[in-house]
Write a protein that holds these residues in place. Sequence first.
Motif, PDB file in Angstrom:
ATOM      1  N   LEU A 305       0.832  -1.207   0.000  1.00  0.00           N
ATOM      2  CA  LEU A 305       0.000   0.000   0.000  1.00  0.00           C
ATOM      3  C   LEU A 305       0.864   1.254   0.000  1.00  0.00           C
ATOM      4  CD1 LEU A 305      -2.728  -1.126   2.581  1.00  0.00           C
ATOM      5  CD2 LEU A 305      -3.106  -0.667   0.149  1.00  0.00           C
ATOM      6  N   ALA A 306       1.942   1.223   0.798  1.00  0.00           N
ATOM      7  CA  ALA A 306       2.832   2.385   0.878  1.00  0.00           C
ATOM      8  C   ALA A 306       3.555   2.644  -0.444  1.00  0.00           C
ATOM      9  CB  ALA A 306       3.841   2.184   2.001  1.00  0.00           C
ATOM     10  N   GLU A 307       3.796   1.577  -1.208  1.00  0.00           N
ATOM     11  CA  GLU A 307       4.495   1.721  -2.487  1.00  0.00           C
ATOM     12  C   GLU A 307       3.586   2.267  -3.586  1.00  0.00           C
ATOM     13  OE1 GLU A 307       5.884  -2.182  -3.241  1.00  0.00           O
ATOM     14  OE2 GLU A 307       7.581  -2.075  -1.839  1.00  0.00           O
ATOM     15  N   THR A 308       2.289   2.062  -3.442  1.00  0.00           N
ATOM     16  CA  THR A 308       1.357   2.421  -4.517  1.00  0.00           C
ATOM     17  C   THR A 308       0.443   3.586  -4.177  1.00  0.00           C
ATOM     18  OG1 THR A 308      -0.201   0.733  -3.702  1.00  0.00           O
ATOM     19  CG2 THR A 308       1.345   0.079  -5.443  1.00  0.00           C
ATOM     20  N   LEU A 309       0.434   4.022  -2.917  1.00  0.00           N
ATOM     21  CA  LEU A 309      -0.462   5.090  -2.487  1.00  0.00           C
ATOM     22  C   LEU A 309       0.339   6.219  -1.834  1.00  0.00           C
ATOM     23  CD1 LEU A 309      -3.257   2.916  -0.819  1.00  0.00           C
ATOM     24  CD2 LEU A 309      -3.342   3.973  -3.082  1.00  0.00           C
ATOM     25  N   PRO A 310      -0.235   7.407  -1.735  1.00  0.00           N
ATOM     26  CA  PRO A 310       0.473   8.542  -1.122  1.00  0.00           C
ATOM     27  C   PRO A 310       0.466   8.465   0.407  1.00  0.00           C
ATOM     28  CG  PRO A 310      -1.708   9.237  -1.799  1.00  0.00           C
ATOM     29  CD  PRO A 310      -1.541   7.821  -2.317  1.00  0.00           C
ATOM     30  N   ILE A 311       1.062   7.403   0.940  1.00  0.00           N
ATOM     31  CA  ILE A 311       1.153   7.229   2.392  1.00  0.00           C
ATOM     32  C   ILE A 311       2.567   6.779   2.748  1.00  0.00           C
ATOM     33  CG2 ILE A 311      -1.277   6.624   2.672  1.00  0.00           C
ATOM     34  CD1 ILE A 311      -0.396   3.674   2.859  1.00  0.00           C
ATOM     35  N   ARG A 312       2.919   6.904   4.028  1.00  0.00           N
ATOM     36  CA  ARG A 312       4.201   6.395   4.515  1.00  0.00           C
ATOM     37  C   ARG A 312       3.945   5.598   5.784  1.00  0.00           C
ATOM     38  NH1 ARG A 312       4.590  11.421   7.293  1.00  0.00           N
ATOM     39  NH2 ARG A 312       5.329  11.093   9.436  1.00  0.00           N
ATOM     40  N   LEU A 313       4.848   4.671   6.066  1.00  0.00           N
ATOM     41  CA  LEU A 313       4.750   3.829   7.255  1.00  0.00           C
ATOM     42  C   LEU A 313       5.869   4.189   8.222  1.00  0.00           C
ATOM     43  CD1 LEU A 313       4.206   0.322   5.584  1.00  0.00           C
ATOM     44  CD2 LEU A 313       2.452   1.996   6.238  1.00  0.00           C
ATOM     45  N   ASP A 314       5.527   4.291   9.504  1.00  0.00           N
ATOM     46  CA  ASP A 314       6.517   4.444  10.562  1.00  0.00           C
ATOM     47  C   ASP A 314       6.376   3.246  11.488  1.00  0.00           C
ATOM     48  OD1 ASP A 314       7.563   6.875   9.694  1.00  0.00           O
ATOM     49  OD2 ASP A 314       5.985   8.014  10.684  1.00  0.00           O
ATOM     50  N   ALA A 315       7.350   2.347  11.452  1.00  0.00           N
ATOM     51  CA  ALA A 315       7.317   1.147  12.296  1.00  0.00           C
ATOM     52  C   ALA A 315       8.120   1.421  13.560  1.00  0.00           C
ATOM     53  CB  ALA A 315       7.880  -0.042  11.540  1.00  0.00           C
ATOM     54  N   TYR A 316       7.438   1.683  14.663  1.00  0.00           N
ATOM     55  CA  TYR A 316       8.113   1.995  15.923  1.00  0.00           C
ATOM     56  C   TYR A 316       8.638   0.727  16.599  1.00  0.00           C
ATOM     57  CZ  TYR A 316       6.116   6.613  15.316  1.00  0.00           C
ATOM     58  OH  TYR A 316       5.782   7.844  14.815  1.00  0.00           O
ATOM     59  N   THR A 317       7.864  -0.338  16.515  1.00  0.00           N
ATOM     60  CA  THR A 317       8.295  -1.646  16.993  1.00  0.00           C
ATOM     61  C   THR A 317       7.659  -2.674  16.061  1.00  0.00           C
ATOM     62  OG1 THR A 317       6.458  -2.297  18.458  1.00  0.00           O
ATOM     63  CG2 THR A 317       8.082  -0.751  19.361  1.00  0.00           C
ATOM     64  N   SER A 318       7.973  -3.936  16.290  1.00  0.00           N
ATOM     65  CA  SER A 318       7.339  -4.977  15.480  1.00  0.00           C
ATOM     66  C   SER A 318       5.852  -5.083  15.793  1.00  0.00           C
ATOM     67  CB  SER A 318       8.022  -6.323  15.731  1.00  0.00           C
ATOM     68  OG  SER A 318       7.973  -6.664  17.101  1.00  0.00           O
ATOM     69  N   TYR A 319       5.425  -4.436  16.888  1.00  0.00           N
ATOM     70  CA  TYR A 319       4.019  -4.488  17.293  1.00  0.00           C
ATOM     71  C   TYR A 319       3.239  -3.213  16.919  1.00  0.00           C
ATOM     72  CZ  TYR A 319       5.478  -8.455  20.160  1.00  0.00           C
ATOM     73  OH  TYR A 319       5.987  -9.648  20.587  1.00  0.00           O
ATOM     74  N   TRP A 320       3.941  -2.167  16.489  1.00  0.00           N
ATOM     75  CA  TRP A 320       3.257  -0.888  16.300  1.00  0.00           C
ATOM     76  C   TRP A 320       3.695  -0.250  14.986  1.00  0.00           C
ATOM     77  CZ3 TRP A 320       4.081   3.970  19.910  1.00  0.00           C
ATOM     78  CH2 TRP A 320       3.257   5.006  19.477  1.00  0.00           C
ATOM     79  N   THR A 321       2.748  -0.101  14.041  1.00  0.00           N
ATOM     80  CA  THR A 321       3.007   0.568  12.775  1.00  0.00           C
ATOM     81  C   THR A 321       2.030   1.724  12.635  1.00  0.00           C
ATOM     82  OG1 THR A 321       3.744  -1.489  11.721  1.00  0.00           O
ATOM     83  CG2 THR A 321       3.083   0.328  10.269  1.00  0.00           C
ATOM     84  N   ALA A 322       2.565   2.898  12.367  1.00  0.00           N
ATOM     85  CA  ALA A 322       1.726   4.089  12.149  1.00  0.00           C
ATOM     86  C   ALA A 322       1.688   4.395  10.669  1.00  0.00           C
ATOM     87  CB  ALA A 322       2.293   5.272  12.930  1.00  0.00           C
ATOM     88  N   VAL A 323       0.489   4.723  10.176  1.00  0.00           N
ATOM     89  CA  VAL A 323       0.289   5.053   8.768  1.00  0.00           C
ATOM     90  C   VAL A 323      -0.055   6.535   8.665  1.00  0.00           C
ATOM     91  CG1 VAL A 323      -1.000   4.521   6.666  1.00  0.00           C
ATOM     92  CG2 VAL A 323      -0.584   2.717   8.342  1.00  0.00           C
ATOM     93  N   HIS A 324       0.698   7.258   7.842  1.00  0.00           N
ATOM     94  CA  HIS A 324       0.485   8.708   7.651  1.00  0.00           C
ATOM     95  C   HIS A 324       0.350   9.003   6.161  1.00  0.00           C
ATOM     96  CE1 HIS A 324       1.676   9.334  11.852  1.00  0.00           C
ATOM     97  NE2 HIS A 324       2.720   8.562  11.608  1.00  0.00           N
ATOM     98  N   SER A 325      -0.417  10.033   5.849  1.00  0.00           N
ATOM     99  CA  SER A 325      -0.478  10.492   4.457  1.00  0.00           C
ATOM    100  C   SER A 325       0.742  11.344   4.160  1.00  0.00           C
ATOM    101  CB  SER A 325      -1.763  11.293   4.221  1.00  0.00           C
ATOM    102  OG  SER A 325      -1.794  12.435   5.067  1.00  0.00           O
ATOM    103  N   LYS A 326       1.187  11.326   2.918  1.00  0.00           N
ATOM    104  CA  LYS A 326       2.355  12.110   2.521  1.00  0.00           C
ATOM    105  C   LYS A 326       1.977  13.568   2.260  1.00  0.00           C
ATOM    106  CE  LYS A 326       5.034   8.359   0.440  1.00  0.00           C
ATOM    107  NZ  LYS A 326       5.650   7.850  -0.802  1.00  0.00           N
TER     108      LYS A 326
END
Length: 326
Positions: A305-326
């Motif tokens: 999704l991050a590769e094809t859409l205007p979003i970025r991923l922030d992986a703080y831990t293996s348990y927590w991923t935040a999704v933000h718009s670019k």
Amino acid sequence: MSAEAHINSKSDSVVEQAAQWHASLQSGDMTDVELQAFHEWHDADSVHAATYAKMSSLWSRFDSADSIAGKSTLHKLLKTRKSKSNIKKTNALVGLCLVSIVAWVGMQTNYPKYYLADYRSAVGQQRNIQLADNSEVLLDTNSAINIHYSQGVRKIELVQGSLFIKVSKDPTRPLIIATSSGTAQALGTQFFVEQHAGSMVVGVTESRVQVCAVNDKRVCTILYAGEKAEIKDHHLSKPQEMDVLAAVAWTKGDLIADNLALSDVLYELSRYKSGWISYDAEEMKKIRVSGVFKLSEVDQSLHHLAETLPIRLDAYTSYWTAVHSK
């Protein structure tokens, strides 16, 4: 959070209260008054004690498995919080976040009914069950059921989550799926039931099902193959046509999105991830998604999704991923 807020916050669930107390105790800065308040909360109800014990157990496993990731999270947050006065606050915040994640992973359930259920599935797991009458049930991720069979009726209580059932016919004993919102009685062979966030959705893939809302009037309707209905706030919707292939794609391990809001896609993926996906739902509603995603490969789906859409991923831990718009 003050001790008084801990005790009086009626909007918090027991799980949230346990997470807050655990974070406070881990900080080592509690006063004698706050410690006394904790013991009063702990001893006030057996559910409080059991929930806190589960929280402590989960934290211990998380701490040993991912302490490096936790320190990495703290390091990232500290980059934008350099003053000494904020470091202590950041430590407490991260501690609470990590405890909350553990709580979400291990306890996002109708506790304690989930743990006492006859059959249950873990987060990310799907489980096939052959019942005594030869009916077949497929439990979706993080789901639980109880079986109540008697000479006159076959009742399956869906405690939480979703199931797909192929019903073995028995003219002498009707089969009923029951939730806190309503019931679905099989008049044929194949259908699914979902129980999430106080609503119940029933969809039929073969034959018919009678759906009834749990209210004073007991309103019912008949659904036919290719139809679904929802019970929410004791209100039963009218039958609606559904895309059968997309509706039951989860039974094949897939999520099919056809011009679906990204917020809906992220919600579905999050149900299969042993951890937390955070995002702004209103922001993600504006982005539309089409595609097929493997529910067993949530992280890969997020990266796609991050590769094809205007979003970025922030992986703080293996348990927590935040999704933000670019």
